[in-house]
Design a protein around this motif. Sequence first.
Motif, PDB file in Angstrom:
ATOM      1  N   SER A   1       0.836  -1.209   0.000  1.00 25.79           N
ATOM      2  CA  SER A   1       0.000   0.000   0.000  1.00 25.79           C
ATOM      3  C   SER A   1       0.867   1.253   0.000  1.00 25.79           C
ATOM      4  CB  SER A   1      -0.964  -0.001   1.188  1.00 25.79           C
ATOM      5  OG  SER A   1      -0.332   0.372   2.388  1.00 25.79           O
ATOM      6  N   GLN A   2       1.982   1.213   0.707  1.00 20.50           N
ATOM      7  CA  GLN A   2       2.867   2.376   0.726  1.00 20.50           C
ATOM      8  C   GLN A   2       3.569   2.588  -0.617  1.00 20.50           C
ATOM      9  OE1 GLN A   2       1.144   3.627   3.497  1.00 20.50           O
ATOM     10  NE2 GLN A   2       2.941   4.891   3.209  1.00 20.50           N
ATOM     11  N   TRP A   3       3.876   1.495  -1.324  1.00 24.29           N
ATOM     12  CA  TRP A   3       4.419   1.663  -2.683  1.00 24.29           C
ATOM     13  C   TRP A   3       3.410   2.389  -3.564  1.00 24.29           C
ATOM     14  CZ3 TRP A   3       9.133   1.852  -4.088  1.00 24.29           C
ATOM     15  CH2 TRP A   3      10.117   1.042  -3.501  1.00 24.29           C
ATOM     16  N   LEU A   4       2.139   1.980  -3.480  1.00 30.15           N
ATOM     17  CA  LEU A   4       1.105   2.669  -4.260  1.00 30.15           C
ATOM     18  C   LEU A   4       1.018   4.135  -3.846  1.00 30.15           C
ATOM     19  CD1 LEU A   4      -1.624  -0.114  -4.156  1.00 30.15           C
ATOM     20  CD2 LEU A   4      -0.421   0.703  -6.207  1.00 30.15           C
ATOM     21  N   TRP A   5       1.111   4.377  -2.540  1.00 29.36           N
ATOM     22  CA  TRP A   5       1.026   5.748  -2.016  1.00 29.36           C
ATOM     23  C   TRP A   5       2.161   6.622  -2.552  1.00 29.36           C
ATOM     24  CZ3 TRP A   5      -2.530   7.589   1.748  1.00 29.36           C
ATOM     25  CH2 TRP A   5      -2.278   8.889   2.179  1.00 29.36           C
ATOM     26  N   VAL A   6       3.399   6.121  -2.438  1.00 28.32           N
ATOM     27  CA  VAL A   6       4.543   6.966  -2.831  1.00 28.32           C
ATOM     28  C   VAL A   6       4.611   7.161  -4.346  1.00 28.32           C
ATOM     29  CG1 VAL A   6       5.878   6.450  -0.748  1.00 28.32           C
ATOM     30  CG2 VAL A   6       6.286   5.092  -2.823  1.00 28.32           C
ATOM     31  N   ILE A   7       3.980   6.290  -5.094  1.00 28.49           N
ATOM     32  CA  ILE A   7       3.881   6.507  -6.547  1.00 28.49           C
ATOM     33  C   ILE A   7       2.774   7.516  -6.842  1.00 28.49           C
ATOM     34  CG2 ILE A   7       3.302   5.401  -8.754  1.00 28.49           C
ATOM     35  CD1 ILE A   7       4.692   2.841  -7.553  1.00 28.49           C
ATOM     36  N   ALA A   8       1.696   7.479  -6.062  1.00 29.48           N
ATOM     37  CA  ALA A   8       0.585   8.425  -6.247  1.00 29.48           C
ATOM     38  C   ALA A   8       0.960   9.833  -5.811  1.00 29.48           C
ATOM     39  CB  ALA A   8      -0.639   7.950  -5.459  1.00 29.48           C
ATOM     40  N   GLN A   9       1.782   9.944  -4.782  1.00 29.38           N
ATOM     41  CA  GLN A   9       2.060  11.254  -4.176  1.00 29.38           C
ATOM     42  C   GLN A   9       2.592  12.292  -5.164  1.00 29.38           C
ATOM     43  OE1 GLN A   9       3.744  10.990  -0.260  1.00 29.38           O
ATOM     44  NE2 GLN A   9       4.502  13.080  -0.299  1.00 29.38           N
TER      45      GLN A   9
END
Length: 192
Positions: free
Chosen positions: A129-137
């Motif tokens: 989930s954090q990988w998705l987050w840091v790509i979305a940010q």
Amino acid sequence: MSIFEIFYWAALLVEMTIRAPLNKARKKEKMTEQRVSSQEKLLLGLLLIGMFIIPLMYSASTWLDFANYSLSAWAGWIGVVLIVLALIVFWRAHADLKTNWSPSLEIREKHELITHGIYGYIRHPMYASQWLWVIAQPLLLQNWLAGWLNLVVFVFFYFLRVRAEEKLMVDTFGEQYRDYMKKVGAVFPKFN
């Protein structure tokens, strides 16, 4: 504040809401082992800066405007989709893990190895989930500092933390965890 910044801050609030009751409950349980290095504390502090403090400066002031960039609206909407997916994975991971979750490397007295739910597909859904987050940010916060700092720090955190976490799990659960590692991928499902 742009619509994409609003989505970012709303997602952050949702993430804190998901975690709050489990954080309160886990503090009541007796801990048997804790492996928190100064390196991990530093990286967690840097993640706080990259995920919250710098984005707050970006959204609440003009101090970081010198580092702004502009993407097409479709890129921002991809960021929205990614951050929503991040929240879904984050929620599911916490729902399955319950009080076995902790913000650092800890083992509790009644700690269980969770292999059902999302953990039946990936061993580290919170990191997924954090990988998705840091790509979305950087798609949502279109600023070289507010958008990208969290990704840079998370790369280091992920590779250091996962290795230490896997060692803790092997030390705690032994062969049961080794078998689990053979069957289930780290942040991507294994397709055998």
